[in-house]
Scaffold this motif. Sequence first.
Motif, PDB file in Angstrom:
ATOM      1  N   SER A  97      -1.533  19.180  48.137  1.00 27.38           N
ATOM      2  CA  SER A  97      -0.392  20.086  48.193  1.00 27.38           C
ATOM      3  C   SER A  97       0.899  19.386  47.787  1.00 27.38           C
ATOM      4  O   SER A  97       1.665  19.891  46.956  1.00 27.38           O
ATOM      5  CB  SER A  97      -0.257  20.661  49.609  1.00 27.38           C
ATOM      6  OG  SER A  97      -1.388  21.417  49.958  1.00 27.38           O
ATOM      7  N   ILE A 227       4.771  24.170  46.334  1.00 21.09           N
ATOM      8  CA  ILE A 227       3.714  24.022  47.342  1.00 21.09           C
ATOM      9  C   ILE A 227       3.270  25.399  47.840  1.00 21.09           C
ATOM     10  O   ILE A 227       2.070  25.657  48.016  1.00 21.09           O
ATOM     11  CB  ILE A 227       4.204  23.143  48.502  1.00 21.09           C
ATOM     12  CG1 ILE A 227       4.370  21.699  48.039  1.00 21.09           C
ATOM     13  CG2 ILE A 227       3.229  23.202  49.681  1.00 21.09           C
ATOM     14  CD1 ILE A 227       4.973  20.783  49.077  1.00 21.09           C
ATOM     15  N   ALA A 231      -0.458  26.983  47.360  1.00 20.48           N
ATOM     16  CA  ALA A 231      -1.196  27.527  48.503  1.00 20.48           C
ATOM     17  C   ALA A 231      -1.559  28.986  48.259  1.00 20.48           C
ATOM     18  O   ALA A 231      -2.668  29.430  48.599  1.00 20.48           O
ATOM     19  CB  ALA A 231      -0.363  27.386  49.778  1.00 20.48           C
ATOM     20  N   SER A 234      -4.425  29.169  45.747  1.00 23.57           N
ATOM     21  CA  SER A 234      -5.675  28.762  46.400  1.00 23.57           C
ATOM     22  C   SER A 234      -6.162  29.842  47.360  1.00 23.57           C
ATOM     23  O   SER A 234      -7.368  30.080  47.483  1.00 23.57           O
ATOM     24  CB  SER A 234      -5.466  27.442  47.143  1.00 23.57           C
ATOM     25  OG  SER A 234      -5.124  26.405  46.250  1.00 23.57           O
ATOM     26  N   GLU A 246      -7.497  21.953  50.935  1.00 25.01           N
ATOM     27  CA  GLU A 246      -6.138  22.346  50.557  1.00 25.01           C
ATOM     28  C   GLU A 246      -5.710  23.450  51.500  1.00 25.01           C
ATOM     29  O   GLU A 246      -6.506  24.314  51.849  1.00 25.01           O
ATOM     30  CB  GLU A 246      -6.108  22.814  49.102  1.00 25.01           C
ATOM     31  CG  GLU A 246      -4.724  22.877  48.482  1.00 25.01           C
ATOM     32  CD  GLU A 246      -3.993  24.159  48.831  1.00 25.01           C
ATOM     33  OE1 GLU A 246      -2.751  24.144  48.922  1.00 25.01           O
ATOM     34  OE2 GLU A 246      -4.688  25.184  49.019  1.00 25.01           O
ATOM     35  N   TRP A 247      -4.475  23.426  51.946  1.00 18.95           N
ATOM     36  CA  TRP A 247      -4.035  24.316  53.010  1.00 18.95           C
ATOM     37  C   TRP A 247      -4.240  25.790  52.668  1.00 18.95           C
ATOM     38  O   TRP A 247      -4.675  26.576  53.506  1.00 18.95           O
ATOM     39  CB  TRP A 247      -2.570  24.043  53.343  1.00 18.95           C
ATOM     40  CG  TRP A 247      -2.359  22.694  53.957  1.00 18.95           C
ATOM     41  CD1 TRP A 247      -3.260  21.990  54.706  1.00 18.95           C
ATOM     42  CD2 TRP A 247      -1.195  21.870  53.868  1.00 18.95           C
ATOM     43  NE1 TRP A 247      -2.726  20.782  55.086  1.00 18.95           N
ATOM     44  CE2 TRP A 247      -1.465  20.681  54.592  1.00 18.95           C
ATOM     45  CE3 TRP A 247       0.045  22.008  53.251  1.00 18.95           C
ATOM     46  CZ2 TRP A 247      -0.522  19.657  54.713  1.00 18.95           C
ATOM     47  CZ3 TRP A 247       0.972  20.991  53.363  1.00 18.95           C
ATOM     48  CH2 TRP A 247       0.692  19.830  54.091  1.00 18.95           C
ATOM     49  N   ILE A 272       1.663  24.057  56.354  1.00 15.47           N
ATOM     50  CA  ILE A 272       2.490  24.582  55.258  1.00 15.47           C
ATOM     51  C   ILE A 272       3.922  24.799  55.731  1.00 15.47           C
ATOM     52  O   ILE A 272       4.887  24.410  55.051  1.00 15.47           O
ATOM     53  CB  ILE A 272       1.889  25.900  54.727  1.00 15.47           C
ATOM     54  CG1 ILE A 272       0.507  25.650  54.119  1.00 15.47           C
ATOM     55  CG2 ILE A 272       2.813  26.530  53.695  1.00 15.47           C
ATOM     56  CD1 ILE A 272      -0.216  26.924  53.721  1.00 15.47           C
TER      57      ILE A 272
END
Length: 296
Positions: A97, A227, A231, A234, A246-247, A272
């Motif tokens: 991230s 970021i 996120a 993803s 990954e968050w 996050i």
Amino acid sequence: MKTSEVKKQRTLASETWRRFRKNKLALTGMIVLVSLVLIALSTIVIDLVTDNAIYNNYVIKQNLRLRLQGPSKAHIFGLDEFGRDIFMRMVWAVRYSLFMGTIAIALSTTVGVILGSIAGYYGKVTDNVIMRFMDVLLAIPSMLLATAIVAALGTSLTNVLIAIAISYVPTFARTVRASVLTIKDQEFIEAARAMGASDFRIIFKYILPNSMAPLIVQATLGVAGAILSIAGLSFLGLGIQPPTPEWGSMLSSARSYIREGWHITVIPGLGIMITILALNVMGDGLRDALDPRLKN
């Protein structure tokens, strides 16, 4: 004379830091960010030293018998829907991230600086062509633009970086253009032009160094936005793919199990939130420290 000049330069160089550290909230954000960077670097070193043994045995290895186990002494953040240790996955997810957001903003800053400098310095037709193209990109929501680019190019780390970088180019181009328009007609630029300095030298040696303050602030805040975009991609299944931690992808895969285990969604969400908050408060602190109008 030379001693006094060196002393004055040191004073000017330390002025920003002196004013920044007075902002306790911004300083806290910087400490959090530095800690995250050290964590990310440590995971890279661990993978190199152990030949990915820690990653394979503790980050992506599944244990379905213990799935959705809550926080405990053995697993302080609990286990996810596949029995993987959430703490280890959170730690390894930092580098994806944070570093991907930083690289994406570095790429967009480079392109934005070049386009904004050319548009602001030459003006007229060049300015209109470049900035109208930037306006078209700005008319499309950055997340929607990034989603379209990734969907067209395919899901990979490189394509995600390209998508995020393109979506943030207009912001940096407009920031640099505004600074160039303010500086290019000042006396020291006219003096450099009269001495025969080339346009390239004037832009990159005299104009851009005096435009760094707003650019640094915009880049810091841009990393936070990048970021979030990574996120989001993803989460939609267009970014980093499982089992890579990954968050955003952790939130996406855990949303179906939120009733059975609150921790598998709350903890990545907190990761996050804390990272974005640290970047935002640090960016605000930098903006205040670099603003000459706020000097006493």
